[in-house]
Write a protein that holds these residues in place. Structure first.
Motif, PDB file in Angstrom:
ATOM      1  N   VAL A   1     -33.752 -18.411 -55.234  1.00  0.00           N
ATOM      2  CA  VAL A   1     -34.484 -17.538 -54.857  1.00  0.00           C
ATOM      3  C   VAL A   1     -34.585 -16.414 -56.069  1.00  0.00           C
ATOM      4  O   VAL A   1     -33.722 -16.013 -56.645  1.00  0.00           O
ATOM      5  CB  VAL A   1     -33.843 -16.824 -53.540  1.00  0.00           C
ATOM      6  CG1 VAL A   1     -34.377 -15.723 -52.978  1.00  0.00           C
ATOM      7  CG2 VAL A   1     -33.746 -17.830 -52.285  1.00  0.00           C
ATOM      8  N   ASP A   2     -35.953 -16.044 -56.001  1.00  0.00           N
ATOM      9  CA  ASP A   2     -36.330 -14.653 -57.077  1.00  0.00           C
ATOM     10  C   ASP A   2     -35.906 -13.444 -56.668  1.00  0.00           C
ATOM     11  O   ASP A   2     -35.696 -12.541 -57.356  1.00  0.00           O
ATOM     12  CB  ASP A   2     -37.740 -15.015 -57.319  1.00  0.00           C
ATOM     13  CG  ASP A   2     -37.957 -16.338 -57.927  1.00  0.00           C
ATOM     14  OD1 ASP A   2     -37.722 -16.571 -59.080  1.00  0.00           O
ATOM     15  OD2 ASP A   2     -38.741 -17.262 -57.397  1.00  0.00           O
ATOM     16  N   ALA A   3     -35.617 -13.168 -55.407  1.00  0.00           N
ATOM     17  CA  ALA A   3     -35.710 -11.893 -54.914  1.00  0.00           C
ATOM     18  C   ALA A   3     -35.182 -11.716 -53.463  1.00  0.00           C
ATOM     19  O   ALA A   3     -35.543 -12.502 -52.786  1.00  0.00           O
ATOM     20  CB  ALA A   3     -36.881 -10.751 -55.104  1.00  0.00           C
ATOM     21  N   ILE A   4     -34.539 -10.905 -52.991  1.00  0.00           N
ATOM     22  CA  ILE A   4     -33.942 -10.573 -51.721  1.00  0.00           C
ATOM     23  C   ILE A   4     -34.802  -9.107 -51.308  1.00  0.00           C
ATOM     24  O   ILE A   4     -34.308  -8.421 -51.731  1.00  0.00           O
ATOM     25  CB  ILE A   4     -32.622 -10.350 -51.775  1.00  0.00           C
ATOM     26  CG1 ILE A   4     -31.624 -11.539 -52.310  1.00  0.00           C
ATOM     27  CG2 ILE A   4     -32.011 -10.507 -50.103  1.00  0.00           C
ATOM     28  CD1 ILE A   4     -31.788 -12.915 -51.825  1.00  0.00           C
ATOM     29  N   ALA A   5     -35.411  -9.418 -50.237  1.00  0.00           N
ATOM     30  CA  ALA A   5     -36.121  -8.323 -49.723  1.00  0.00           C
ATOM     31  C   ALA A   5     -35.416  -7.926 -48.312  1.00  0.00           C
ATOM     32  O   ALA A   5     -35.254  -8.960 -47.386  1.00  0.00           O
ATOM     33  CB  ALA A   5     -37.767  -8.475 -49.259  1.00  0.00           C
ATOM     34  N   GLY A   6     -35.032  -6.646 -48.216  1.00  0.00           N
ATOM     35  CA  GLY A   6     -34.663  -6.396 -46.747  1.00  0.00           C
ATOM     36  C   GLY A   6     -35.207  -4.845 -46.349  1.00  0.00           C
ATOM     37  O   GLY A   6     -35.522  -4.226 -47.092  1.00  0.00           O
ATOM     38  N   THR A   7     -35.503  -5.027 -45.033  1.00  0.00           N
ATOM     39  CA  THR A   7     -35.886  -3.732 -44.579  1.00  0.00           C
ATOM     40  C   THR A   7     -34.855  -2.423 -44.580  1.00  0.00           C
ATOM     41  O   THR A   7     -33.720  -2.635 -44.225  1.00  0.00           O
ATOM     42  CB  THR A   7     -36.189  -3.908 -42.934  1.00  0.00           C
ATOM     43  OG1 THR A   7     -37.476  -4.901 -42.838  1.00  0.00           O
ATOM     44  CG2 THR A   7     -36.745  -2.523 -42.299  1.00  0.00           C
ATOM     45  N   ALA A   8     -35.539  -1.298 -45.378  1.00  0.00           N
ATOM     46  CA  ALA A   8     -34.621  -0.167 -45.605  1.00  0.00           C
ATOM     47  C   ALA A   8     -34.896   0.933 -44.753  1.00  0.00           C
ATOM     48  O   ALA A   8     -34.441   1.903 -44.746  1.00  0.00           O
ATOM     49  CB  ALA A   8     -34.524  -0.021 -47.237  1.00  0.00           C
TER      50      ALA A   8
ATOM     51  N   LEU B   1     -29.720  -3.948 -44.587  1.00  0.00           N
ATOM     52  CA  LEU B   1     -29.792  -3.847 -45.879  1.00  0.00           C
ATOM     53  C   LEU B   1     -28.525  -4.337 -46.757  1.00  0.00           C
ATOM     54  O   LEU B   1     -28.667  -4.721 -47.630  1.00  0.00           O
ATOM     55  CB  LEU B   1     -30.147  -2.150 -46.067  1.00  0.00           C
ATOM     56  CG  LEU B   1     -30.413  -1.772 -47.472  1.00  0.00           C
ATOM     57  CD1 LEU B   1     -31.317  -2.373 -48.059  1.00  0.00           C
ATOM     58  CD2 LEU B   1     -30.587  -0.203 -47.442  1.00  0.00           C
ATOM     59  N   VAL B   2     -27.152  -4.043 -46.022  1.00  0.00           N
ATOM     60  CA  VAL B   2     -26.163  -4.245 -46.655  1.00  0.00           C
ATOM     61  C   VAL B   2     -26.022  -5.871 -46.977  1.00  0.00           C
ATOM     62  O   VAL B   2     -25.437  -6.485 -47.834  1.00  0.00           O
ATOM     63  CB  VAL B   2     -24.844  -3.752 -45.906  1.00  0.00           C
ATOM     64  CG1 VAL B   2     -24.635  -4.520 -44.708  1.00  0.00           C
ATOM     65  CG2 VAL B   2     -23.924  -3.311 -46.945  1.00  0.00           C
TER      66      VAL B   2
END
Ligand code: KG4
Ligand code: ZN
Length: 349
Positions: free
Chosen positions: A76-83, A95-96
Motif C-alpha cells: 500500500v502506498d499510503a494510509i488515509a484516516g479521517t482526522a 486515526l490512531v
C-alpha cells in the motif's frame, strides 16, 4: 500515479468503514459496518458507544479488506484516516489505527478532513468532473455550499446558521416516530404522502446566502402536536411536507450560489442527505435550468464510507500533501478556514 494504492479508514460518526482504492478509481475491496442497532434505542448516536464499536471492529476489518484485495500492507502506498471533524472518540480510534499501520508499513499517513472526503467523492465516481465545481455538501452535521477550486482549496459560499439539513431530517423523523436512522425513514414515509401542510421555508429569497432549518424542524413538531391522533396518512403527509420544504430551501440557496460562483463547471451534491432522491431530482432540474452538468455520486458513496477517505488520500498523495505521525485528531475542522463564523452557527460553521 494511477497505480497508487491507498487504504482509507473512516470512523468519525457511526459507520466503521475501510476501503482499498487504486488511483485509477478501482475499489479493490471495502467494508462498511453501520452501528444502527447499538444506537437505535437511544434515538441518536451515543458517542461513547460509537467509539467502542469502532475500536472493536476496525482492526479485523482492515485485515479483511487487505485479504480480500489480495494486497499486503507493504504494497500500500499510503494510509488515509479521517482526522476530523466528528465525534472525537471515534476519530481518535480511526486515526490512531491509521498511524499504527503507517508506522508499521513505513508508509506516509494522510490525515483526511472528513468533509474533504465528501467533497472529492464525486471525482471518484466520475472521472470527467474537473475543478472548479459548486458543491452542496449536506450531511448530519453540515450544510454548506462550497466553491471547490482544487484539492485543499475550498471557498465557503454558505453554511447553516442553526441546524444542518440532515439533523432536521433526523429530528423531524423522530417527532413523527419514523424510526432510526431518520433521514431514509422520512424519505420512505414521504413517498406515500402529499405535501398538504404549510411549513415555513426559512431564509428562502433572503439576501444573505446561508441556510436555516431550525424553524422548519420546530414547525414539524408543532404541526404534529396539533393533531391529536394522527393517522398513517397524516404522518406521511407531514413527512412529504417537510421534505418538500427542505428541497425548496436547498434549491433556493443553491440557485443563489450558482450566481455567486459563475466559474463552476458543474453542480455537485455530496454527503449523506445527497442520498435523498427528491433532493437529487430537484437539484438536477436546477442544474439543467442553468445549463450546468449535475453530478451526484451513487447512493452508497453519499453516506459515510472508507472509499471516499481513500480517494481523498489519493488526491492528496498526487499533490504530495502528506502528514507525519503527529497529525492531531480535530473535533472541528472547517474546509475554508478564512470563512467567517455566522450568527448562531455554533459548532456547525
Ligand atoms: O454523511 P453522513 O453519512 O454522516 C455525516 O457525516 O453526518 O450523513 C448522515 C446524514 C443523516 O442525517 C441521515 O439522516 C442523512 O444523512 N440521510 C438522509 C438520507 N440518507 C441519509 N437524509 C435524507 N434522505 C435520505 N435518503
Ligand atoms: Zn459524512
Amino acid at each position: 500515479m494511477n497505480n497508487s494504492l491507498v487504504l482509507g479508514i473512516e470512523s468519525s460518526c457511526d459507520e466503521t468503514a475501510v476501503a482499498l482504492v487504486r488511483g485509477d478509481r478501482t475499489i479493490l475491496a471495502q467494508r462498511i459496518a453501520s452501528q444502527n442497532e447499538a444506537h437505535e434505542r437511544f434515538g441518536g448516536v451515543v458517542p461513547e458507544l460509537a467509539a467502542r464499536a469502532h475500536a472493536d471492529r476496525l482492526a479485523p476489518m482492515v485485515e479483511t479488506v487487505l485479504v480480500e484485495a489480495g494486497i499486503a500492507l507493504a504494497d500500500v502506498d499510503a494510509i488515509a484516516g479521517t482526522a476530523g471533524p466528528g465525534l472525537i472518540g471515534g476519530v481518535m480510534v480511526g486515526l490512531v489505527t491509521a498511524k499504527a499501520l503507517a508506522f508499521a508499513a513505513g508508509k506516509p499517513l494522510i490525515a483526511v478532513n472528513h468533509l474533504e472526503g465528501h467533497a472529492l467523492s464525486p471525482r471518484l465516481a466520475d472521472a470527467r468532473l474537473q475543478f472548479p465545481y459548486l458543491l452542496l455538501l449536506v450531511s448530519g452535521g453540515h450544510c454548506q455550499l462550497l466553491g471547490v477550486e482544487g484539492v485543499g482549496r475550498y471557498r465557503r459560499l454558505a453554511t447553516t446558521i442553526d441546524d444542518a439539513v440532515g439533523e432536521a431530517f433526523d429530528k423531524s423523523a423522530k417527532v413523527l416516530d419514523l424510526g432510526f436512522p431518520g433521514g431514509p425513514a422520512l424519505e420512505r414515509a414521504a413517498k406515500n404522502g402529499t405535501p398538504r401542510f404549510a411549513l415555513p421555508r426559512p431564509l428562502v429569497g433572503s439576501d444573505e446566502p446561508h441556510f436555516s432549518f431550525a424553524g422548519l424542524k420546530s414547525a414539524v413538531l408543532r404541526a404534529r402536536a396539533a393533531i391529536a391522533e394522527p393517522t398513517g396518512q397524516d404522518i406521511a403527509d407531514l413527512a412529504a411536507s417537510f421534505q418538500q420544504a427542505a428541497c425548496d430551501c436547498l434549491t433556493d440557496r443553491t440557485a443563489r450560489a450558482i450566481a455567486a460562483f459563475p466559474e463552476a463547471t458543474a453542480l455537485v451534491v455530496a454527503g449523506g442527505v445527497a442520498a435523498n432522491q427528491a433532493i437529487r431530482t430537484a437539484l438536477a432540474s436546477l442544474a439543467a435550468t442553468h445549463g450546468l452538468p449535475f453530478v451526484a455520486p451513487p447512493m452508497w458513496l453519499c453516506t459515510d464510507n472508507g472509499a471516499m477517505i481513500a480517494w481523498a488520500g489519493l488526491e492528496r498523495l498526487r499533490t504530495g500533501d502528506v502528514d507525519d505521525l503527529h497529525a492531531p485528531a480535530r473535533p472541528r475542522w472547517p474546509l475554508d478556514p478564512s470563512a467567517e463564523t455566522v450568527r448562531g452557527a455554533g459548532v456547525k460553521a
